[in-house]
Design a protein around this motif. Structure first.
Motif, PDB file in Angstrom:
ATOM      1  N   ASP A  24       0.995  -1.214  -0.025  1.00 30.57           N
ATOM      2  CA  ASP A  24      -0.051   0.091  -0.023  1.00 30.57           C
ATOM      3  C   ASP A  24       0.837   1.310   0.052  1.00 30.57           C
ATOM      4  O   ASP A  24       2.164   1.371  -0.141  1.00 30.57           O
ATOM      5  CB  ASP A  24      -0.882   0.024   1.265  1.00 30.57           C
ATOM      6  N   TRP A  25       0.369   2.321   0.015  1.00 30.21           N
ATOM      7  CA  TRP A  25       1.091   3.869  -0.023  1.00 30.21           C
ATOM      8  C   TRP A  25       2.022   3.698   1.135  1.00 30.21           C
ATOM      9  O   TRP A  25       3.060   4.476   1.137  1.00 30.21           O
ATOM     10  CB  TRP A  25       0.251   4.797   0.152  1.00 30.21           C
ATOM     11  N   HIS A  26       1.918   3.019   2.262  1.00 28.03           N
ATOM     12  CA  HIS A  26       2.795   3.151   3.185  1.00 28.03           C
ATOM     13  C   HIS A  26       3.728   2.079   3.477  1.00 28.03           C
ATOM     14  O   HIS A  26       4.398   1.588   4.378  1.00 28.03           O
ATOM     15  CB  HIS A  26       1.899   3.241   4.700  1.00 28.03           C
ATOM     16  N   SER A  27       3.959   1.442   2.375  1.00 23.84           N
ATOM     17  CA  SER A  27       4.835   0.161   2.346  1.00 23.84           C
ATOM     18  C   SER A  27       4.711  -1.048   3.057  1.00 23.84           C
ATOM     19  O   SER A  27       5.231  -1.870   3.434  1.00 23.84           O
ATOM     20  CB  SER A  27       6.256   0.558   2.605  1.00 23.84           C
ATOM     21  N   VAL A  28       3.183  -1.152   3.547  1.00 28.06           N
ATOM     22  CA  VAL A  28       2.636  -2.279   4.303  1.00 28.06           C
ATOM     23  C   VAL A  28       2.081  -3.266   3.173  1.00 28.06           C
ATOM     24  O   VAL A  28       1.323  -2.707   2.318  1.00 28.06           O
ATOM     25  CB  VAL A  28       1.597  -1.868   5.263  1.00 28.06           C
ATOM     26  N   PRO A  29       2.391  -4.545   3.337  1.00 26.49           N
ATOM     27  CA  PRO A  29       1.708  -5.154   2.334  1.00 26.49           C
ATOM     28  C   PRO A  29       0.083  -5.058   2.436  1.00 26.49           C
ATOM     29  O   PRO A  29      -0.411  -4.937   3.856  1.00 26.49           O
ATOM     30  CB  PRO A  29       2.149  -6.595   2.819  1.00 26.49           C
ATOM     31  N   VAL A  30      -0.624  -5.354   1.486  1.00 26.63           N
ATOM     32  CA  VAL A  30      -1.983  -5.316   1.427  1.00 26.63           C
ATOM     33  C   VAL A  30      -2.532  -6.714   1.966  1.00 26.63           C
ATOM     34  O   VAL A  30      -2.802  -7.677   1.051  1.00 26.63           O
ATOM     35  CB  VAL A  30      -2.867  -4.773   0.473  1.00 26.63           C
ATOM     36  N   TYR A  31      -2.447  -7.080   3.149  1.00 24.77           N
ATOM     37  CA  TYR A  31      -2.548  -8.463   3.676  1.00 24.77           C
ATOM     38  C   TYR A  31      -3.903  -9.150   3.172  1.00 24.77           C
ATOM     39  O   TYR A  31      -4.054 -10.353   3.278  1.00 24.77           O
ATOM     40  CB  TYR A  31      -2.325  -8.507   5.185  1.00 24.77           C
ATOM     41  N   THR A  32      -4.928  -8.086   3.448  1.00 26.36           N
ATOM     42  CA  THR A  32      -6.325  -8.758   3.076  1.00 26.36           C
ATOM     43  C   THR A  32      -6.500  -9.518   1.725  1.00 26.36           C
ATOM     44  O   THR A  32      -7.413 -10.258   1.386  1.00 26.36           O
ATOM     45  CB  THR A  32      -7.301  -7.707   3.282  1.00 26.36           C
ATOM     46  N   ASP A  33      -5.643  -8.991   0.711  1.00 27.31           N
ATOM     47  CA  ASP A  33      -5.823  -9.382  -0.611  1.00 27.31           C
ATOM     48  C   ASP A  33      -4.911 -10.604  -0.797  1.00 27.31           C
ATOM     49  O   ASP A  33      -5.134 -11.089  -1.798  1.00 27.31           O
ATOM     50  CB  ASP A  33      -5.013  -8.292  -1.473  1.00 27.31           C
TER      51      ASP A  33
END
Lengths: 310, 548
Positions: free
Chosen positions: B535-544
């Protein structure tokens, strides 16, 4: 014997006091404000940071902090980590893991180290002896983390024989490779130590006597030569236990083992005096007990050594 | 002795036997499409309390457990999430928040205005010593609650209207304020977890109760943190797996990378330096690379002689910036996995107000001749005997090769002494920076808290940020400060961004810091894992994320 052990136990008290004071002093002298570091790029107000400083007695002079720690230890309260966990919980979860790793390593040291030491000592100068000697030299000269990464890559990633890391699987299957890597250097030393002892004893008078009495080779080597050769080996292995417990930081990092080494490392990097000193105290106690056991073992290996009489 | 030998051989045999057995039982198979994903994690610095977490180990987990008033799309746009509406009043000084009806925490408790007000008051109060305290600084009444022995225990700027509506009054107008509300510090907490004095239960952070797409399940310290898909969740996010198991790696990402290669770990949101060259061609993993909103820069503090804010200092700062060959540093030090900087924020569509066309940004381009010329102009104003500019990095952070390259660039292209020097660890360097006690320039890295150019300027270069933020260069300029506060008071985001752009022009003139490169997100997933993005904050989009 009982009196001897009693004296030795009493001796641990000044040792523990001395080491803890020293370590506490070193942590205290480390540069940087641990509370400021705790909050990184978003420091809260000075008032909030002072709350934390008071909670961990970081606003007090060094000697007061140390006395708070001692008071805690005497009431079996080792205090809390910055994270809010009890230090005793941290020790209780990480110590058994490191202990398993260390004992498995010691086990390999005894089996492989002494075993190969006997064979090479008896068959000195042959191809097998030379191969083993060369290999030990190679292993001693490779840094542990290199050996760790290489073993991990070959045996876990490429061949898939063993798991790459330990993590939360604390069992022999996962611990096997880390323990061997951790023990590798010590195994090499034990081989060399045992080998040279055996070699020296092979030509001793009592060996010739034993052979002259008609004892078979196996009995001579295992019962007479080995027993006499083991004293320095036992000393080495005993002292090594302490080193394996505290010095496994690198191996623990390579194989993701959450033991004492890791806790010690992260405690130091966060400037957590209480945690570091508590861990060190435990390590010192282990070291002392290991040394005591070694001294007692001497008496069994060499009947000429007797304790208790001055 | 014989006995001992026999015992030992039996033990040896049993070890071998065990290994043989477990090697066969190593692979488990499951065919369900709804699987738990094993993701890289690290031990949170504090207990899992949203207001007490400002680092990523705990932060990444809390983002899955709590939904805020707004959420950020993967493109960095702030959208209402728990909020039904956020209405600015009084020229962006007051925000009226209406909360969506029917949303609940994992314990069944409804989310109300009090869930936010109690949580925020707790975090802002000094005696609770929460890491996220400073996020509440814009709200009216912060000064009173953040002081030593605060008499007022609650923020006067928070006023409950009804159960599902409350108002936030700010100290001064800020049009970007609603954008910040997606940060996990602003998460709601169940009212039942507070005592009568407004104190959060001590053990809340051991088993947090959230309102997000995942529910907390268990935490084995230094081992793993397990989350499961929440069954009470009625929010906006769609979850494509049945849970997340954050496997904690204590010694860095090397071990985690080996686990991804052998399929034990599904997602690793970074790549260890040792694999940086090879991971894209590694057939045992899938590489994920994307633009990020983070950058690396070099900060020159004003305590260095000849590097003040006067004309001489400006010339010297510009000369240093011109002398750095950023593209070759990107190619050699980070293996090409970064972008050449164009402004004071990465040129990313995810950041509101980011632009590649800021007046004065040519100073970021390598130009050795220009560098030398500016330096001699500065010498004409005031002679710099034995000129030198050392660059500092923290030895525990992996900045060595970067700063050595920077020092080398300065030395070669500017002809002055420069070497990379290390400080033992991050906290020591940070302390020295805060005390304006570093004898040279130093590395800085910045990750924004909300996707606006404002967040790349205000916390780093305003006068106020010297005391409360991360302004370690000592830069203090009234015009700059005014542009930022005017931007905050602007009537539209576009207008605000225009003022922020003007502020950037000033930065390019004074150069308290200059960007070196814009960081790229790098990660790997195990074979068979699908849907991994940052995501924009470099966190993986875990839900996807899902896997076969």
């Amino acid at each position: 014997m009982a009196r001897y052990i009693g004296v030795r136990v009493l001796q641990t008290i000044p040792v523990v006091l001395g080491t803890t004071l020293l370590i506490y002093g070193l942590v205290f002298l480390m540069p940087g404000d641990p509370v400021r570091a705790m909050f990184g790029n978003h420091p809260p107000s000075e008032a909030a940071m002072n709350v934390v400083r008071r909670e961990f007695h970081l606003d007090q002079p060094f000697i007061m902090q140390y006395l708070y720690f001692l008071k805690g230890v005497l009431t079996f309260d080792f205090g809390k980590t910055f994270q809010g966990r009890n230090v005793s919980d941290v020790i209780a979860t990480s110590l058994p893991i490191t202990a398993q790793l260390a004992f498995l390593s010691i086990f390999f040291e005894i089996i492989i180290g002494v075993g190969l030491g006997i064979v090479t000592g008896v068959k000195k100068g042959r191809i097998f002896d030379n191969t083993v000697l060369m290999s030990t030299l190679v292993i001693i000269s490779i840094p542990t983390f290199v050996l760790g990464f290489v073993c991990q890559f070959i045996f876990a990633v490429k061949l898939g024989i063993v798991p790459a890391t330990v993590g939360n699987y604390i069992d022999i299957n996962h611990m096997l490779m880390p323990a061997l890597v951790l023990a590798s250097v010590s195994i090499s030393y034990v081989i060399r130590l045992t080998r040279s002892q055996i070699k020296d004893n092979l030509n001793a008078d009592y060996v010739r006597t034993a052979r002259a009495k008609g004892l078979d080779n196996r009995t001579v080597v295992l019962k007479h030569i080995l027993r006499n050769s083991l004293v320095p080996v036992v000393t080495y292995i005993g002292a090594d236990l302490g080193g394996l417990m505290g010095g496994a930081v690198v191996t623990e990092a390579v194989f993701n083992i959450n033991g004492i080494g890791h806790q010690l490392y992260s405690g130091i990097s966060r400037g957590e005096g209480v945690l570091v000193v508590s861990l060190v105290t435990v390590l010192v106690l282990i070291y002392i007990v290991a040394n005591l056991l070694v001294d007692i073992l001497y008496a069994f290996l060499d009947p000429r050594i007797r304790y208790g009489k001055s | 002795m014989k006995k001992l030998v026999v015992t030992l051989s039996v033990l040896a045999l049993s070890v071998v036997g065990l290994v043989g057995l477990s090697a066969c039982g190593g692979q488990s198979s499951s065919s369900s499409s709804d699987k738990v994903i094993n993701v890289y994690g690290c031990e949170p610095q504090n207990k899992l309390v949203p207001g007490n977490t400002s680092e990523t180990c705990g932060g990444n987990i809390l983002l899955q457990l709590f939904d805020g008033l707004v959420k950020y799309t993967n493109e960095g746009k702030a959208e209402n999430d728990v909020a039904e509406s956020i209405t600015p009043e009084d020229g962006n000084k007051i925000f009226d928040i209406k909360i969506r009806q029917g949303l609940v925490f994992d314990n069944g408790e409804a989310i109300t205005a009090d869930s936010f007000i109690k949580s925020w008051n707790y975090t802002a109060l000094a005696e609770n010593a929460q890491a996220g305290q400073s996020f509440f600084e814009p709200i009216k009444g912060y000064k009173e609650v953040s002081e030593e022995n605060a008499k007022t225990k609650t923020l006067s700027g928070l006023v409950k209207v009804t159960d599902l509506e409350f108002k936030i009054e700010l100290e001064k107008p800020s049009i970007t304020f609603p954008m910040r509300l997606g940060y996990s510090t602003f998460a709601p907490l169940p009212v039942s977890q507070f005592d009568d004095d407004g104190r959060l239960e001590d053990d809340f952070g051991d088993h947090p109760i959230g309102n997000g797409p995942y529910k907390f399940s268990e935490w084995n310290h230094d081992m793993d943190i397990k989350l499961v898909k929440s069954d009470t969740y009625k929010g906006n996010k769609v979850v494509k797996n049945s849970g997340l198991d954050f496997k904690i790696y204590t010694g860095g990402s090397e071990a985690a990378y080996a686990d991804v290669q052998s399929g034990v770990l599904d997602v690793l949101d970074s790549v260890p330096a040792t694999q940086s060259k090879t991971f894209q061609n590694d057939s045992q993993v899938q590489a994920v690379i994307s633009k990020s909103t983070n950058f690396q820069g070099l900060e020159i503090p004003d305590n260095l002689p000849h590097f003040g804010w006067d004309e001489e200092g400006q010339l010297r700062r510009a000369a240093v910036s011109y002398s750095i060959d950023r593209q070759s540093i990107i190619d050699k030090v980070v293996d090409g996995l970064a972008d050449h900087p164009v402004s004071y924020s990465p040129n990313s569509s995810e950041i509101s107000g980011a632009s590649s066309e800021v007046e004065g940004n040519e100073v970021l381009n390598f130009n050795a001749d220009q560098a030398k010329e500016l330096w001699s102009k500065a010498d004409a104003i005031s002679k710099f005997d034995n000129p030198k500019l050392d660059v500092y990095y923290n030895a525990d952070g992996g900045g060595k090769s970067l700063l050595e390259a920077v020092a080398n660039s300065i030395k070669t292209n500017l002809g002055i002494e420069s070497s990379a020097k290390s400080v033992v660890d991050f906290k020591t360097l940070l302390n020295k920076e805060a005390e304006h006690n570093v004898d040279g320039a130093f590395r800085m890295g910045w990750q924004p808290d909300y996707p606006s150019i404002e967040n790349f300027l205000a916390p780093l270069y305003t006068k106020e940020a010297i005391r409360t933020g991360s302004n370690y260069s000592g830069f203090s300029n009234e015009e700059f400060d005014n542009l930022l506060s005017d931007g905050g008071a602007a009537s539209s985001i576009d207008e605000a961004n225009k003022l922020f752009a003007k502020a950037q022009v000033l930065l390019f003139k004074y150069l308290p810091c200059f960007p070196l490169y814009d960081i790229k997100n790098k990660g790997v997933t195990a074979l068979g894992v699908k849907g991994m993005t940052f995501d924009w904050h470099s966190v993986p989009v875990y839900t996807d994320i899902s896997k076969d």
